[in-house]
Design a protein around this motif. Sequence first.
Motif, mmCIF file in Angstrom:
data_model
loop_
_atom_site.group_PDB
_atom_site.id
_atom_site.type_symbol
_atom_site.label_atom_id
_atom_site.label_comp_id
_atom_site.label_asym_id
_atom_site.label_seq_id
_atom_site.Cartn_x
_atom_site.Cartn_y
_atom_site.Cartn_z
ATOM 1 N N THR A 110 0.822 -1.214 0.000
ATOM 2 C CA THR A 110 0.000 0.000 0.000
ATOM 3 C C THR A 110 0.852 1.259 0.000
ATOM 4 O O THR A 110 0.329 2.351 -0.208
ATOM 5 C CB THR A 110 -0.913 0.031 1.240
ATOM 6 O OG1 THR A 110 -0.113 0.024 2.433
ATOM 7 C CG2 THR A 110 -1.838 -1.178 1.260
ATOM 8 N N GLN A 111 2.173 1.113 0.214
ATOM 9 C CA GLN A 111 3.055 2.279 0.221
ATOM 10 C C GLN A 111 4.461 1.867 -0.176
ATOM 11 O O GLN A 111 5.004 0.897 0.357
ATOM 12 C CB GLN A 111 3.092 2.937 1.597
ATOM 13 C CG GLN A 111 3.964 4.186 1.677
ATOM 14 C CD GLN A 111 3.380 5.349 0.867
ATOM 15 O OE1 GLN A 111 2.195 5.647 0.963
ATOM 16 N NE2 GLN A 111 4.208 5.988 0.064
ATOM 17 N N VAL A 112 5.023 2.600 -1.115
ATOM 18 C CA VAL A 112 6.434 2.446 -1.489
ATOM 19 C C VAL A 112 7.063 3.829 -1.428
ATOM 20 O O VAL A 112 6.570 4.768 -2.059
ATOM 21 C CB VAL A 112 6.595 1.859 -2.910
ATOM 22 C CG1 VAL A 112 8.078 1.772 -3.275
ATOM 23 C CG2 VAL A 112 5.938 0.491 -3.010
ATOM 24 N N ASP A 129 9.195 -0.529 1.279
ATOM 25 C CA ASP A 129 7.819 -0.928 1.014
ATOM 26 C C ASP A 129 7.209 -1.550 2.264
ATOM 27 O O ASP A 129 7.916 -1.865 3.222
ATOM 28 C CB ASP A 129 7.752 -1.913 -0.159
ATOM 29 C CG ASP A 129 8.367 -3.270 0.164
ATOM 30 O OD1 ASP A 129 7.734 -4.050 0.914
ATOM 31 O OD2 ASP A 129 9.483 -3.568 -0.310
ATOM 32 N N ASP A 130 5.894 -1.709 2.263
ATOM 33 C CA ASP A 130 5.210 -2.312 3.401
ATOM 34 C C ASP A 130 4.683 -3.707 3.069
ATOM 35 O O ASP A 130 3.738 -4.197 3.684
ATOM 36 C CB ASP A 130 4.066 -1.416 3.895
ATOM 37 C CG ASP A 130 3.001 -1.174 2.823
ATOM 38 O OD1 ASP A 130 3.164 -1.678 1.690
ATOM 39 O OD2 ASP A 130 2.020 -0.480 3.126
ATOM 40 N N GLY A 131 5.337 -4.371 2.090
ATOM 41 C CA GLY A 131 4.940 -5.721 1.710
ATOM 42 C C GLY A 131 5.663 -6.768 2.527
ATOM 43 O O GLY A 131 6.204 -6.501 3.610
ATOM 44 N N ARG A 132 5.742 -7.968 1.976
ATOM 45 C CA ARG A 132 6.323 -9.081 2.727
ATOM 46 C C ARG A 132 7.834 -9.160 2.603
ATOM 47 O O ARG A 132 8.467 -9.948 3.296
ATOM 48 C CB ARG A 132 5.701 -10.397 2.252
ATOM 49 C CG ARG A 132 6.005 -10.734 0.801
ATOM 50 C CD ARG A 132 5.259 -11.975 0.356
ATOM 51 N NE ARG A 132 5.618 -12.332 -1.009
ATOM 52 C CZ ARG A 132 5.084 -13.353 -1.657
ATOM 53 N NH1 ARG A 132 4.184 -14.095 -1.058
ATOM 54 N NH2 ARG A 132 5.452 -13.629 -2.897
ATOM 55 N N GLY A 133 8.427 -8.376 1.666
ATOM 56 C CA GLY A 133 9.887 -8.312 1.595
ATOM 57 C C GLY A 133 10.476 -9.097 0.454
ATOM 58 O O GLY A 133 9.950 -10.134 0.049
ATOM 59 N N ALA A 134 11.609 -8.581 -0.075
ATOM 60 C CA ALA A 134 12.245 -9.196 -1.247
ATOM 61 C C ALA A 134 12.870 -10.536 -0.940
ATOM 62 O O ALA A 134 13.182 -11.301 -1.837
ATOM 63 C CB ALA A 134 13.304 -8.245 -1.811
ATOM 64 N N ALA A 135 13.098 -10.848 0.337
ATOM 65 C CA ALA A 135 13.726 -12.130 0.682
ATOM 66 C C ALA A 135 12.708 -13.108 1.266
ATOM 67 O O ALA A 135 13.066 -14.102 1.867
ATOM 68 C CB ALA A 135 14.862 -11.909 1.686
ATOM 69 N N ALA A 136 11.415 -12.842 1.089
ATOM 70 C CA ALA A 136 10.391 -13.658 1.723
ATOM 71 C C ALA A 136 10.411 -15.104 1.243
ATOM 72 O O ALA A 136 10.078 -16.015 1.998
ATOM 73 C CB ALA A 136 9.015 -13.057 1.467
ATOM 74 N N GLY A 168 7.457 -4.954 6.318
ATOM 75 C CA GLY A 168 7.988 -4.310 5.128
ATOM 76 C C GLY A 168 9.479 -4.548 4.964
ATOM 77 O O GLY A 168 10.146 -5.114 5.827
ATOM 78 N N TRP A 169 9.989 -4.087 3.848
ATOM 79 C CA TRP A 169 11.380 -4.334 3.445
ATOM 80 C C TRP A 169 12.016 -3.023 3.026
ATOM 81 O O TRP A 169 11.346 -2.136 2.479
ATOM 82 C CB TRP A 169 11.384 -5.318 2.279
ATOM 83 C CG TRP A 169 12.739 -5.766 1.814
ATOM 84 C CD1 TRP A 169 13.418 -5.306 0.736
ATOM 85 C CD2 TRP A 169 13.563 -6.778 2.392
ATOM 86 N NE1 TRP A 169 14.619 -5.966 0.602
ATOM 87 C CE2 TRP A 169 14.729 -6.872 1.613
ATOM 88 C CE3 TRP A 169 13.414 -7.612 3.508
ATOM 89 C CZ2 TRP A 169 15.744 -7.773 1.894
ATOM 90 C CZ3 TRP A 169 14.436 -8.503 3.786
ATOM 91 C CH2 TRP A 169 15.579 -8.581 2.987
ATOM 92 N N ARG A 170 13.295 -2.884 3.300
ATOM 93 C CA ARG A 170 13.997 -1.638 2.980
ATOM 94 C C ARG A 170 15.354 -1.942 2.367
ATOM 95 O O ARG A 170 16.103 -2.806 2.856
ATOM 96 C CB ARG A 170 14.183 -0.799 4.248
ATOM 97 C CG ARG A 170 14.923 0.519 4.038
ATOM 98 C CD ARG A 170 15.135 1.183 5.405
ATOM 99 N NE ARG A 170 15.808 2.450 5.299
ATOM 100 C CZ ARG A 170 15.207 3.624 5.142
ATOM 101 N NH1 ARG A 170 13.892 3.669 5.044
ATOM 102 N NH2 ARG A 170 15.898 4.739 5.080
ATOM 103 N N VAL A 171 15.663 -1.252 1.294
ATOM 104 C CA VAL A 171 16.990 -1.288 0.682
ATOM 105 C C VAL A 171 17.588 0.105 0.813
ATOM 106 O O VAL A 171 16.963 1.094 0.413
ATOM 107 C CB VAL A 171 16.920 -1.697 -0.800
ATOM 108 C CG1 VAL A 171 18.296 -1.606 -1.441
ATOM 109 C CG2 VAL A 171 16.353 -3.107 -0.945
#
Length: 204
Positions: A110-112, A129-136, A168-171
């Motif tokens: 819902t937010q990037v 982002d507020d998703g499940r993450g790039a390493a999920a 969420g996930w952060r780079v």
Amino acid sequence: KGGVIMDVTNAEQALTNIEDTGRQTMNELRGILGVLRRTEPSTNGEAGPAMAPQPTLADVASLIRISSDLPIELTVAGTFDDLPNSVTLTGYRVVQEALTNIRRHAGPVTQVDVAVHRYDDHIEIAVTDDGRGAAADDAGPGYGLLGMQERVAAVGGSVTAGWQTGGGWRVAVQLPTESTGPVRPTPIAADSTPAIEPTRTSTC
């Protein structure tokens, strides 16, 4: 029914953007090969065809505008015209690859937030982002993150990536304002503390 139609539309847009990203990367590789070929002695003395300019950090706003499948908020501070081409191209690719990873791995978001801040001796880029993450889906960082790490290390920069407190996930990427040459990539910390916080002052 309406929700299903919207999901299909968003999925089609995401696939289109991923395809465009791959096409841009292939064009970039062809451009590099073209430059290498033109360094060889010419048989007829004629110059080769002009190459299209590579994207830079100044083009990030355009990248965000065409990424309509994601709810992105962009913040940019500083100018980038005086940066080495290798650094500013790397910065653009970092944002592009981070958004591609979100599409592939984050699930519903819902937010990037994309933040690019220029300082005297370095640039900080954060994509959150507020998703499940790039390493999920993996025990460790995926190939997308490893490729980003190698790209950033080639200009003397560094990458940290990990889960955020609360989800969420952060780079977060730091690039030098002058290309210092390749450095040995440091491991991507899955539980690293973000180095910078994007300020939400500009919405696209």
